[in-house]
Design a protein around this motif. Structure first.
Motif, PDB file in Angstrom:
ATOM      1  N   GLN A 122       0.850  -1.198   0.000  1.00  0.00           N
ATOM      2  CA  GLN A 122       0.000   0.000   0.000  1.00  0.00           C
ATOM      3  C   GLN A 122       0.884   1.246   0.000  1.00  0.00           C
ATOM      4  OE1 GLN A 122      -3.601   0.056   2.636  1.00  0.00           O
ATOM      5  NE2 GLN A 122      -2.729  -1.792   3.502  1.00  0.00           N
ATOM      6  N   ASP A 151       4.704  10.161 -10.049  1.00  0.00           N
ATOM      7  CA  ASP A 151       4.391   8.910  -9.360  1.00  0.00           C
ATOM      8  C   ASP A 151       5.278   8.757  -8.130  1.00  0.00           C
ATOM      9  OD1 ASP A 151       3.501   6.425  -8.672  1.00  0.00           O
ATOM     10  OD2 ASP A 151       4.628   5.351 -10.208  1.00  0.00           O
ATOM     11  N   HIS A 166      -1.819   6.751 -11.220  1.00  0.00           N
ATOM     12  CA  HIS A 166      -2.528   5.716 -10.455  1.00  0.00           C
ATOM     13  C   HIS A 166      -2.716   4.512 -11.368  1.00  0.00           C
ATOM     14  CE1 HIS A 166      -5.066   3.810  -7.623  1.00  0.00           C
ATOM     15  NE2 HIS A 166      -5.394   4.889  -6.933  1.00  0.00           N
ATOM     16  N   GLU A 167      -1.665   3.676 -11.436  1.00  0.00           N
ATOM     17  CA  GLU A 167      -1.675   2.533 -12.367  1.00  0.00           C
ATOM     18  C   GLU A 167      -2.875   1.619 -12.135  1.00  0.00           C
ATOM     19  OE1 GLU A 167       0.785   1.784 -14.658  1.00  0.00           O
ATOM     20  OE2 GLU A 167       2.401   3.170 -14.117  1.00  0.00           O
ATOM     21  N   GLY A 168      -3.276   1.475 -10.852  1.00  0.00           N
ATOM     22  CA  GLY A 168      -4.350   0.542 -10.490  1.00  0.00           C
ATOM     23  C   GLY A 168      -5.651   0.812 -11.222  1.00  0.00           C
ATOM     24  N   ILE A 169      -5.926   2.096 -11.518  1.00  0.00           N
ATOM     25  CA  ILE A 169      -7.184   2.418 -12.206  1.00  0.00           C
ATOM     26  C   ILE A 169      -6.907   2.898 -13.637  1.00  0.00           C
ATOM     27  CG2 ILE A 169      -8.561   2.910 -10.149  1.00  0.00           C
ATOM     28  CD1 ILE A 169      -7.980   5.902 -10.606  1.00  0.00           C
ATOM     29  N   GLY A 170      -5.683   2.564 -14.116  1.00  0.00           N
ATOM     30  CA  GLY A 170      -5.374   2.860 -15.519  1.00  0.00           C
ATOM     31  C   GLY A 170      -4.895   4.274 -15.790  1.00  0.00           C
ATOM     32  N   VAL A 171      -4.630   5.050 -14.710  1.00  0.00           N
ATOM     33  CA  VAL A 171      -4.129   6.420 -14.913  1.00  0.00           C
ATOM     34  C   VAL A 171      -2.606   6.339 -15.027  1.00  0.00           C
ATOM     35  CG1 VAL A 171      -4.090   8.789 -14.004  1.00  0.00           C
ATOM     36  CG2 VAL A 171      -6.064   7.342 -13.594  1.00  0.00           C
ATOM     37  N   THR A 172      -2.131   6.038 -16.235  1.00  0.00           N
ATOM     38  CA  THR A 172      -0.694   5.848 -16.459  1.00  0.00           C
ATOM     39  C   THR A 172      -0.071   7.146 -16.979  1.00  0.00           C
ATOM     40  OG1 THR A 172      -1.136   5.187 -18.725  1.00  0.00           O
ATOM     41  CG2 THR A 172      -1.055   3.418 -17.093  1.00  0.00           C
ATOM     42  N   ARG A 186      -1.362   7.866 -20.444  1.00  0.00           N
ATOM     43  CA  ARG A 186      -2.753   8.336 -20.501  1.00  0.00           C
ATOM     44  C   ARG A 186      -2.864   9.795 -20.045  1.00  0.00           C
ATOM     45  NH1 ARG A 186      -7.741   4.611 -18.395  1.00  0.00           N
ATOM     46  NH2 ARG A 186      -9.431   5.884 -19.214  1.00  0.00           N
TER      47      ARG A 186
END
Length: 569
Positions: free
Chosen positions: A260, A359, A374-380, A383
């Protein structure tokens, strides 16, 4: 006209009492956000109010009076009522104490949250008087003495309290969230975690590591790039301590199987400090690492980064270009982000729109639109970058170019008239080009968009208090590729070790740099897909100083040691 609201409680109080006008208050707030220095120090430095006026204001807010603690005799019983670690952490001095209450002298405008926390940690009610900051510091020194004893002193006090609170802590079942939370919020644990954070800030640590092993629980600080271990707490404290950190950083204490990330914002001894928190499940419990971000220590000014004059000038010119890509390279912890923030700070004007994708976001800077990845929700990175181009920016900072997609959008942004900053993990500046080609970026695109690559490392600087000169022998010169004629009899230096530097011989760090400017001859080599070694040799021929050469400059100027330069170049 709408009344201006200030985030800082002292500024809000000054505003309410109309002691300064809105422009002055905004100037103080900007300086505070720029440097991280406490607002009261800025007000006093700018000579806008006297210390007496500030103290009266704080006393009115706290509903109390200003007193003089200079010549005060405080009884040993009263001093014992307030542990040294708590006194230093919160910058308070005990004046009177009985079983249920304690009267404290403070120089700060304490927020209701801090007052509540103090009362909780002391397990009694607290009332306050206000006194001068220097008087409080001197009184703390007089009654609590040397700070170095506080960790061991705290651990022994903790051991006694743990015996009383033993049932809560040792009995916290691994899967009972309520019990774990009770243990994490037990006063001795809160006090201990606060002390560890305080001590880290005092020692200028960049990271704090909490590491559970089979038979022990280690706590280590990283100072100037090297790890130091502090006195280890009892093993059964691992769960309550890591849970306490998770509670204050807003993480899920019930989830101990997944890594986390979180964040803590605290006031430590009058300074606003950010801690970035990362947890990792291990065989014997969770390993927790805190990155310490102390704005008052890190200077985000290009002038203070230690650039050689020619690099400072070239870098300053390149970051003012209307478009192109500027890359900073180096391993983790080499100061890349600090360099980029310093560049952005210089370019942060009303006329320019600056967007950053990070990041995570390390330092919040007024005027920059900062977006966390926020890789977890696809905010790379890719993007966010794509979205950036629809936001009409002038300057874009991408935390790191990790893949072809991000690299291609950065190139596209540069070709459409944007200035792009980013970082890469490579061993030297020329290696950045090979890395981009390996990712799949076409060489002709690199040669037409890349403006410069700054390679950097951080080397430890010799402690000024114990710096000692010596004459290097031939073997040492050979290691650096130098001759006696080249050094012209100049001495080398090392740190003998003293109390100021914890007997390490080093105190602080500075950067060494190589600046790889993409000139026309280099562009031709990139288009021909030449290896990085050929490009590097061409750059040296055109006047580039390598990391090793810049390191030698630092050795001869007496900033660092031969060992540091050999280790990092």
């Amino acid at each position: 006209m709408a009344e201006v609201q200030f985030r800082d409680s002292l500024l809000e109080e000054i505003n309410q009492e109309q002691l300064l006008d809105a422009d002055q208050l905004c100037e103080i707030q900007e300086e505070h956000e720029r440097t991280g220095r406490p607002t009261r120090a800025i007000v006093l430095d700018m000579e806008l109010l006297t210390e007496d006026q500030l103290l009266e204001l704080i006393a009115r807010h706290l509903g109390t009076e200003v007193i003089d603690v200079k010549g005060l005799e405080i009884s040993p019983d009263v001093i014992r009522s307030l542990p040294a670690s708590v006194a230093r952490m919160y910058n308070v001095v005990p004046l009177e104490a009985d079983a249920g209450t304690v009267e404290l002298a403070t120089s700060d405008l304490l927020s209701p949250e801090v007052v509540d926390e103090l009362m909780f940690v002391l397990t009694r009610d607290a009332s306050f008087k206000v006194a001068r900051e220097t008087d409080i510091k001197n009184t703390l020194q007089r009654y609590y003495g040397d700070q170095s004893e506080s960790v061991s002193e705290m651990l022994s006090a903790l051991e006694n309290e743990l015996e009383d609170a033993g049932d809560i802590l040792t009995g916290a079942a691994d899967d009972n969230v309520y019990e774990i939370e009770s243990a994490a919020n037990a006063a001795p644990v809160v006090r201990f975690v606060n002390l560890v954070l305080y001590q880290a800030v005092q020692d200028r640590a960049s990271d704090i590591h909490f590491e559970p092993f089979e038979t022990e629980f280690k706590i280590r600080y990283r100072v100037d790039g090297a790890l130091y271990e502090m006195a280890p707490p009892p093993k059964h404290l691992a769960l309550p301590v890591t849970s306490r950190i998770k509670v204050i950083s807003g993480l899920n204490i019930a989830e101990r199987r997944l890594p986390q990330d979180g964040r803590i914002q605290l006031n430590v001894a009058g300074r606003a400090i950010d801690f970035r928190v990362s947890t990792l499940p291990t065989q014997f419990g969770e390993s927790v690492v805190l990155r310490v971000l102390d704005r008052s220590v890190v200077s985000l000014d290009l002038e203070n980064l230690g650039f050689p004059d020619d690099v400072f000038e070239s870098f300053g010119d390149d970051i003012k270009k209307p478009n192109g890509i500027v890359i900073v390279t180096g391993p983790t912890g080499s100061g890349k982000t600090t360099t980029l923030y310093s560049a952005l700070r210089r370019l942060n004007t009303i006329e320019s729109k600056l967007l950053t994708a990070e990041d995570p976001v390390e330092y919040e800077i007024e005027g920059l639109v900062q977006i966390p990845v926020h890789e977890g929700i696809g905010v790379t990175f890719a993007r966010i970058l794509r979205a950036f181009l629809r936001q009409d920016p002038d300057i874009i900072m991408v935390g790191e170019i990790r893949d072809l997609e991000t690299a291609e959008i950065a190139v596209q942004a540069s070709l459409t008239g944007h200035l792009v900053f980013s970082t890469l993990h490579t061993n030297d500046a020329a290696g950045a080009i090979t890395r981009l080609i390996d990712m799949g970026v076409e060489p002709f695109l690199i040669s037409s968009t890349l403006e410069a690559v700054l390679g950097q490392r951080l080397v430890r600087t010799i402690c000024k208090d114990c710096r000692t000169s010596y004459e290097p022998d031939d073997a040492q010169l050979e290691q650096l590729g130098l001759t006696r004629d080249q050094i012209q009899g100049r001495p080398f230096y090392f740190g003998a070790g003293c109390t100021k530097c914890n007997d390490t011989g080093y105190r602080g760090r500075r950067g060494i740099y190589e600046y790889f400017r993409i000139s026309d001859p280099i562009r031709a080599l990139i288009s021909d897909r030449k290896p990085s070694l050929v490009m590097r040799e061409k750059a040296v021929e055109l006047g580039m100083r390598t990391l090793r050469e810049d390191g030698i400059r630092c050795i001869l100027d007496g900033y660092t040691t031969l060992e540091e330069v050999l280790k990092y170049t």
